[in-house]
Enzyme design. Structure first.
Site, short mmCIF file in Angstrom:
data_model
loop_
_atom_site.label_atom_id
_atom_site.label_comp_id
_atom_site.label_asym_id
_atom_site.label_seq_id
_atom_site.Cartn_x
_atom_site.Cartn_y
_atom_site.Cartn_z
N CYS A 1 2.53 -0.38 0.98
CA CYS A 1 1.36 -0.70 2.17
C CYS A 1 0.30 -0.88 1.59
CB CYS A 1 1.62 0.65 2.98
SG CYS A 1 1.26 2.15 2.18
N HIS B 1 5.67 7.66 -4.49
CA HIS B 1 7.07 8.45 -4.26
C HIS B 1 8.11 7.33 -4.60
CE1 HIS B 1 5.61 11.82 -1.34
NE2 HIS B 1 5.16 11.83 -2.92
N HIS C 1 -1.90 9.80 -0.37
CA HIS C 1 -1.66 10.76 0.31
C HIS C 1 -2.59 11.65 1.00
CE1 HIS C 1 1.93 9.54 -2.05
NE2 HIS C 1 2.34 9.53 -1.22
N HIS D 1 5.41 17.74 2.08
CA HIS D 1 5.32 16.44 1.56
C HIS D 1 3.62 16.49 1.35
CE1 HIS D 1 4.07 12.19 2.42
NE2 HIS D 1 5.25 11.91 1.97
N GLU E 1 1.13 14.31 2.00
CA GLU E 1 0.28 14.12 3.00
C GLU E 1 0.30 15.50 4.03
OE1 GLU E 1 0.15 11.50 7.03
OE2 GLU E 1 1.13 10.51 5.37
N THR F 1 1.87 9.79 8.92
CA THR F 1 1.63 8.57 9.22
C THR F 1 3.03 7.76 8.82
OG1 THR F 1 0.73 8.06 6.88
CG2 THR F 1 -0.76 8.61 8.71
N SER G 1 9.74 10.03 1.79
CA SER G 1 10.02 10.15 3.12
C SER G 1 10.18 8.87 3.94
CB SER G 1 8.83 11.22 3.77
OG SER G 1 8.97 11.38 5.15
N ASN G 2 9.10 8.04 3.53
CA ASN G 2 9.20 6.66 4.10
C ASN G 2 10.34 6.01 3.86
OD1 ASN G 2 8.07 3.71 3.44
ND2 ASN G 2 7.82 4.47 5.35
N SER H 1 6.61 2.50 -0.27
CA SER H 1 6.37 3.07 -1.80
C SER H 1 7.11 2.48 -2.75
CB SER H 1 6.62 4.35 -1.82
OG SER H 1 7.91 4.71 -1.31
#
Length: 291
Positions: free
Chosen positions: A12, A40, A75, A129, A131, A167, A225-226, A269
């Site tokens: 991103c 990550h 993050h 996490h 973030e 996010t 996580s994404n 990521s």
């Protein structure tokens, strides 16, 4: 047989910006300490470490020599990390994603509103996490963290609340959580649309991509996580979806066969070079199968 990389996958904006900032410093011979993994994805960290990246924990900020260069990743960091940089005379390069910075500001402002009306801040995110630690830090830890729908269903809401999402969370799940909270209280539940637009766009696009291929190979980081959120979407649409962290984890039986059509996608990521390696491996496997 065909193999296609999803053109909507890959880093991103925030991650691209942070890595570009890091690589610029490394190319100039600067010794940079990054607080936590800059992304990550284990393979990308390996690549950057070979170039000179040094990863430290926020607790180590006080151990660096004065004048050392520190980078905050996309993050974001809690206020105490900024305070540690100032107190220890460190040079800061802040590569926090602008979307995350804006979210931190909004949570700070909402926290002040909630203090005035004895309300509460709720954050939907993954415990621990990077973030989320930064987001919770905007309230000094005076907030409620929920990780899933079950926790939302069990939460007692006896006061007004404002809710924000990490996010990179699944936007559909976030909407379900908001609806659940509103159905369980007479108090005001103010929800903020804070899932990254790039994440939302990928979540909307991914079902079409997953459905258009016989097999999906999802490339992501084990700690991302994404990656988990997007891979779950793939699995819900295409049961023949497989998660890998590198090309070495691809299995012949997934991608061989007459007319087997493979789609490769990844998280925000996941570097493009890694997905290209996975594609090359699958291409080789399919050539061997044909022989």
């Amino acid at each position: 047989m065909s193999v296609e990389i999803d053109t909507n996958s890959g880093f991103c904006f925030g991650v691209r910006r942070a890595i570009a900032t890091l690589e610029k410093g490394l190319s100039q011979g600067e010794e940079l300490y990054c607080v936590g993994d800059i992304v990550h994805n284990e393979r990308e960290i390996e690549r950057l470490t070979q170039r000179g990246l040094r990863v430290i924990d926020s607790a180590e900020l006080g151990l660096l020599e004065r004048g050392s260069s520190v980078l905050f990743r996309a993050h974001g960091e809690p206020p105490k990390s900024y305070a540690a940089v100032r107190q220890n005379g460190l040079r800061l390069t802040d590569a926090t994603c602008p979307v995350v910075l804006q979210l931190q500001r909004r949570i700070r402002e909402a926290y002040e509103r909630m203090r005035e009306c004895d309300g509460k801040i709720i954050i939907f995110g993954k415990k621990g996490h990077a973030e989320v630690i930064g987001l919770m830090g905007q309230t000094g830890g005076d907030c409620v963290l929920i990780e899933n729908l079950s926790q939302a269903e069990a939460l007692e809401i006896d006061r007004p609340v404002e809710i924000f999402s990490q996010t990179t969370k699944n936007p559909q799940l976030y909407r379900q959580i908001v609806d659940t909270l509103r159905s369980r209280t007479k108090h005001d539940v103010r929800a903020h649309d804070t899932v990254c637009k790039q994440m939302s766009a990928r979540a909307d696009h991914l079902p079409r991509f997953a459905a258009s291929h016989e097999t999906i190979v999802f490339v992501g980081g084990a700690k991302s996580s994404n990656s988990k959120a997007l891979f779950d979407i793939c699995c819900s649409i295409n049961p023949d979806s497989h998660f890998v962290t590198s090309e070495s984890e691809v299995h012949q039986e997934w991608v061989g066969g007459e007319g087997n059509d493979v789609g490769i996608t990844g998280a925000t990521s996941t570097p493009l070079w890694l997905m290209q390696r996975v594609k090359e491996t699958i291409d080789d496997m399919q050539k061997k199968w044909k022989q």
